[in-house]
Design a protein around this motif. Structure first.
Motif, PDB file in Angstrom:
ATOM      1  N   VAL A   3       0.963  -0.704   0.296  1.00 17.75           N
ATOM      2  CA  VAL A   3      -0.265  -0.084   0.384  1.00 17.75           C
ATOM      3  C   VAL A   3       1.011   1.562  -0.068  1.00 17.75           C
ATOM      4  N   GLY A   4       0.651   2.334  -0.531  1.00 12.97           N
ATOM      5  CA  GLY A   4       1.376   3.161  -0.976  1.00 12.97           C
ATOM      6  C   GLY A   4       1.487   3.786  -2.207  1.00 12.97           C
ATOM      7  N   GLY A   5       2.156   4.372  -2.684  1.00 15.62           N
ATOM      8  CA  GLY A   5       3.045   4.394  -4.088  1.00 15.62           C
ATOM      9  C   GLY A   5       4.751   3.438  -4.449  1.00 15.62           C
ATOM     10  N   LEU A   6       4.021   3.407  -5.416  1.00 20.31           N
ATOM     11  CA  LEU A   6       4.222   2.329  -5.677  1.00 20.31           C
ATOM     12  C   LEU A   6       6.261   2.354  -5.816  1.00 20.31           C
ATOM     13  N   GLU A   7       7.067   3.231  -5.400  1.00 25.61           N
ATOM     14  CA  GLU A   7       8.295   3.637  -5.498  1.00 25.61           C
ATOM     15  C   GLU A   7       8.249   4.053  -4.172  1.00 25.61           C
ATOM     16  N   GLU A   8       7.326   3.907  -3.161  1.00 24.31           N
ATOM     17  CA  GLU A   8       7.651   4.653  -1.781  1.00 24.31           C
ATOM     18  C   GLU A   8       7.333   3.280  -1.255  1.00 24.31           C
ATOM     19  N   VAL A   9       6.451   1.940  -1.260  1.00 26.94           N
ATOM     20  CA  VAL A   9       6.579   0.889   0.037  1.00 26.94           C
ATOM     21  C   VAL A   9       7.300   0.137  -1.242  1.00 26.94           C
ATOM     22  N   GLY A  10       8.220   0.658  -1.951  1.00 29.12           N
ATOM     23  CA  GLY A  10       9.788  -0.407  -3.020  1.00 29.12           C
ATOM     24  C   GLY A  10       8.922  -2.105  -2.834  1.00 29.12           C
ATOM     25  N   VAL A  11       8.183  -2.230  -3.559  1.00 24.67           N
ATOM     26  CA  VAL A  11       7.924  -4.007  -4.408  1.00 24.67           C
ATOM     27  C   VAL A  11       8.649  -4.127  -5.070  1.00 24.67           C
ATOM     28  N   GLN A  12       8.822  -5.716  -4.251  1.00 25.94           N
ATOM     29  CA  GLN A  12      10.192  -5.563  -4.110  1.00 25.94           C
ATOM     30  C   GLN A  12       9.704  -7.861  -5.283  1.00 25.94           C
TER      31      GLN A  12
ATOM     32  N   ASP B  26       6.140   1.739 -13.849  1.00 25.06           N
ATOM     33  CA  ASP B  26       5.133   0.484 -14.499  1.00 25.06           C
ATOM     34  C   ASP B  26       6.142  -0.022 -15.744  1.00 25.06           C
ATOM     35  N   ILE B  27       6.194   0.457 -16.570  1.00 28.50           N
ATOM     36  CA  ILE B  27       6.714  -0.815 -17.853  1.00 28.50           C
ATOM     37  C   ILE B  27       8.233  -1.567 -17.337  1.00 28.50           C
ATOM     38  N   TRP B  28       8.708  -0.803 -16.133  1.00 29.25           N
ATOM     39  CA  TRP B  28       9.874  -1.653 -15.957  1.00 29.25           C
ATOM     40  C   TRP B  28       9.436  -2.854 -15.310  1.00 29.25           C
ATOM     41  N   ILE B  29       8.718  -2.727 -13.993  1.00 33.12           N
ATOM     42  CA  ILE B  29       8.237  -4.136 -13.849  1.00 33.12           C
ATOM     43  C   ILE B  29       7.172  -4.730 -14.212  1.00 33.12           C
ATOM     44  N   TYR B  30       6.582  -4.526 -15.173  1.00 32.17           N
ATOM     45  CA  TYR B  30       6.174  -5.023 -16.488  1.00 32.17           C
ATOM     46  C   TYR B  30       6.600  -5.920 -16.837  1.00 32.17           C
ATOM     47  N   LYS B  31       8.239  -5.016 -17.477  1.00 29.31           N
ATOM     48  CA  LYS B  31       8.764  -6.298 -18.311  1.00 29.31           C
ATOM     49  C   LYS B  31       9.580  -7.339 -17.935  1.00 29.31           C
ATOM     50  N   ASN B  32      10.982  -6.670 -16.686  1.00 34.46           N
ATOM     51  CA  ASN B  32      11.215  -7.764 -16.032  1.00 34.46           C
ATOM     52  C   ASN B  32      10.932  -9.130 -14.894  1.00 34.46           C
ATOM     53  N   PHE B  33       9.472  -8.026 -14.513  1.00 32.99           N
ATOM     54  CA  PHE B  33       8.678  -9.377 -13.256  1.00 32.99           C
ATOM     55  C   PHE B  33       8.599 -10.347 -14.888  1.00 32.99           C
ATOM     56  N   GLY B  34       7.959 -10.166 -15.898  1.00 33.25           N
ATOM     57  CA  GLY B  34       7.925 -11.196 -16.791  1.00 33.25           C
ATOM     58  C   GLY B  34       8.890 -12.208 -16.883  1.00 33.25           C
ATOM     59  N   GLN B  35      10.172 -11.458 -17.629  1.00 34.86           N
ATOM     60  CA  GLN B  35      10.445 -12.079 -17.830  1.00 34.86           C
ATOM     61  C   GLN B  35      11.648 -12.990 -16.484  1.00 34.86           C
ATOM     62  N   LEU B  36      11.432 -12.479 -15.538  1.00 33.58           N
ATOM     63  CA  LEU B  36      11.501 -13.567 -14.271  1.00 33.58           C
ATOM     64  C   LEU B  36      11.242 -15.056 -13.679  1.00 33.58           C
TER      65      LEU B  36
ATOM     66  N   ASP C   8      -0.708 -10.138 -17.047  1.00 29.01           N
ATOM     67  CA  ASP C   8      -0.665  -9.322 -18.029  1.00 29.01           C
ATOM     68  C   ASP C   8      -0.970  -8.562 -16.669  1.00 29.01           C
ATOM     69  N   GLN C   9      -0.645  -6.667 -16.947  1.00 27.35           N
ATOM     70  CA  GLN C   9      -0.908  -5.960 -15.701  1.00 27.35           C
ATOM     71  C   GLN C   9      -1.686  -4.548 -15.963  1.00 27.35           C
ATOM     72  N   TRP C  10      -2.310  -4.334 -15.355  1.00 24.80           N
ATOM     73  CA  TRP C  10      -3.549  -3.680 -15.015  1.00 24.80           C
ATOM     74  C   TRP C  10      -3.250  -2.347 -14.121  1.00 24.80           C
ATOM     75  N   ILE C  11      -3.552  -1.118 -14.989  1.00 24.58           N
ATOM     76  CA  ILE C  11      -3.675  -0.136 -14.036  1.00 24.58           C
ATOM     77  C   ILE C  11      -4.577   0.768 -14.231  1.00 24.58           C
TER      78      ILE C  11
END
Length: 226
Positions: free
Chosen positions: A146-155, A188-198, A208-211
């Motif tokens: 919860v919070g901003g995506l950058e702020e919460v630090g989604v790992q 958002d694009i970075w997370i989608y591409k890199n997490f998808g590759q992983l 998909d990633q829904w926004i």
């Protein structure tokens, strides 16, 4: 006692929603259902006026879903007891809706409806993880940060741990942009591409990633607002 006439007509002499709900709950208006939950009004407002005022202040049921106890107690006539009762009812409804969805075969329409109406609040940024079984049924759909995506630090390692524990074969990620466009940011694009590759390296699909934004729901897979 007369036996003729429709049930709704015979019950016309019982305007109290608490009486009618036992016989025709589906016909009660929103304010009447709210009146049942609130119980009683106060010296200044009968329950009919109070329940209508709550809906007016919240701009309908959709707005009520986004309210916290501190928001509700700002409405004249709503104290802590009534506010907590409403929040409990909202949470109960959300859980019932999830129980109806869990274990069903994946449907993008149903999931989007669940997220937009029951899970993702409009006043806070939330990151959601959805996992699907090899059979295509929904295993999980929950807020993981919860919070901003950058702020919460989604790992990604934290997300991956959940995905592997669920033994999922496919994943969807989602988040919202409160009060702004659904257009994806660079992050958002970075997370989608890199997490998808992983996930792909482990034989798991990122569907998909829904926004969610004020202009609709952006699909990173489709590259457009749905």
């Amino acid at each position: 006692m007369k036996s003729s006439g429709k049930l709704s007509e015979r019950l016309g002499s019982f305007p109290d929603p608490r009486t009618r709900i036992a016989y025709e709950a589906e016909s009660l208006e929103d304010w009447e259902l709210l009146a049942v939950l609130l119980g009683r009004g106060n010296r200044a407002q009968p329950i009919e006026d109070l329940s209508r005022e709550v809906l007016h202040q919240c701009r309908g049921l959709g707005g009520l879903l986004q309210k916290k106890i501190s928001d509700l107690t700002q409405i004249p006539g709503i104290g802590n007891a009534k506010a907590t009762a409403l929040i409990a009812a909202i949470e109960f409804a959300r859980r019932l809706k999830w129980e109806a969805l869990k274990g069903r075969v994946y449907s993008a329409t149903q999931l989007i409806n669940f997220l937009s109406t029951s899970l993702i609040p409009k006043n806070r940024e939330c990151f959601v993880l959805i996992t699907l079984s090899p059979e295509g049924t929904v295993l999980r759909a929950e807020i993981v940060a919860v919070g901003g995506l950058e702020e919460v630090g989604v790992q990604t390692r934290d997300l991956l741990k959940i995905v592997l524990n669920d033994a999922a074969s496919a994943v969807i990620i989602a988040h919202n942009h409160p009060e702004s466009s659904s257009k994806p940011s660079k992050e958002d694009i970075w997370i989608y591409k890199n997490f998808g590759q992983l996930l792909h390296s482990l034989g798991i699909r990122l569907l998909d990633q829904w926004i969610f934004g004020i202009d609709g729901i952006y699909s990173c897979k489709e590259g457009k607002v749905l």
